[in-house]
Design a protein around this motif. Sequence first.
Motif, short mmCIF file in Angstrom:
data_model
loop_
_atom_site.label_atom_id
_atom_site.label_comp_id
_atom_site.label_asym_id
_atom_site.label_seq_id
_atom_site.Cartn_x
_atom_site.Cartn_y
_atom_site.Cartn_z
N ARG A 2 0.71 -1.14 -0.08
CA ARG A 2 0.06 -0.03 -0.04
C ARG A 2 0.93 1.19 -0.04
O ARG A 2 1.74 1.31 0.49
N TRP A 3 0.47 2.41 -0.65
CA TRP A 3 1.19 3.34 -0.76
C TRP A 3 1.42 4.19 0.22
O TRP A 3 2.07 5.27 0.38
N LEU A 12 16.00 -0.22 -2.10
CA LEU A 12 15.90 -1.63 -1.81
C LEU A 12 16.26 -2.07 -3.14
O LEU A 12 16.30 -3.51 -3.09
N VAL A 13 15.89 -1.47 -4.28
CA VAL A 13 15.86 -2.24 -5.53
C VAL A 13 17.17 -3.13 -5.78
O VAL A 13 17.15 -4.27 -5.85
N ASN A 49 8.05 -5.21 2.35
CA ASN A 49 9.22 -4.68 3.00
C ASN A 49 8.51 -3.86 4.28
O ASN A 49 8.82 -2.83 4.68
N PHE A 50 7.27 -4.52 4.87
CA PHE A 50 6.57 -4.07 6.04
C PHE A 50 6.32 -5.12 6.93
O PHE A 50 6.33 -6.18 6.70
N GLY A 78 10.31 -5.24 -0.84
CA GLY A 78 10.01 -4.00 -1.40
C GLY A 78 8.77 -3.57 -2.04
O GLY A 78 8.04 -4.45 -1.33
N SER A 79 8.49 -3.22 -3.04
CA SER A 79 7.09 -2.74 -3.45
C SER A 79 6.88 -3.73 -4.61
O SER A 79 7.46 -4.67 -5.07
N ARG A 80 5.60 -3.56 -5.12
CA ARG A 80 5.16 -4.52 -6.05
C ARG A 80 5.72 -4.42 -7.44
O ARG A 80 5.93 -5.28 -8.19
N GLU A 81 6.43 -3.18 -7.61
CA GLU A 81 7.03 -2.77 -8.69
C GLU A 81 8.45 -3.79 -9.06
O GLU A 81 8.70 -4.15 -10.02
#
Length: 308
Positions: A2-3, A12-13, A49-50, A78-81
């Motif tokens: 979630r944003w 993180l990438v 990452n939460f 990290g994120s969905r991306e």
Amino acid sequence: MRWTRNIRAAALVTVAALSLTACGGGSGGSGQPAAPSKGGAPIVVASFNFTDSQILAEIYAAALEAKGYPVTRKLNLGSRELIYPSLKSGELQFLPEYQGSAITTGFGKDPVKDAAGEHDQLAKLFEPSGISLLNYAAAEDKNTYIVKADLAKSKGLTSISDLKKLDKVVMAGPPECEKRLPCFQGFKDVYKLTNATFQTVQEAGPRVQQLNSGAVTVIPVDSVSPLVGDSQYVALKDDLTIVPTENVVPAVNKKVLDARGADFAAVVNAVSAKLTTEGMRELNKRVDSDGEVAADVAKDWLKQQGLA
């Protein structure tokens, strides 16, 4: 994810990508006969990452291990991306997802805003990528808006609509919130709060400090945050439903699901059936506030539920 999360995607990438490359899934060894449903290469379980995403991944992973399934963990990615390409390629095979955010952030679509409908909607979106969904849980982790309890009591605030009673409303949130419908944009466009202004405060801790000091009126938090159950605050009802449901749902590589069969699905669904928002709030508190290790908290929860 979630944003509203504090996403450190840029930092993180590189780390996560190296982790994905270096941390192989392993294999069962061609000379070792495997049971029909439990042998073979480890199932690669991932997380965002939460905290609650990592706890959920640990819960599902440990539940599978308790039933004899080999598992490799690749957590805090990290994120969905970053995660979705590896999930779609099969490099990652199991991800505890959140239905509404997966639809909006993962696919850029508008969710239908009820759990069963979102499950069907997300399943169709994932299908072309060879990803299936198992049963969703009652547990949700979604945007919730809190105000100080003393303000709520003095002004009669129980819902977001009630903020119209105030002369001035200041929301503090991450920068993305200002233009997102489930956040400040929804306060303006759906709730028609002409008395509301937005203040960018990137980190969650300072947002809480601003709320406590009275510098801001309302802040978004996660529904699994211990703040939601704290008597110092009141969580406002989203009476016009700007926030979609965010039920936890396991997204699983279809080839893995087909190969592992009904017993595998039953293990995962048994976990989902026990997950609640209140329970996740307590697990998050144990990790974030009490300093316990997510893997230990997950195993303890599974024992309490009779699943390990």
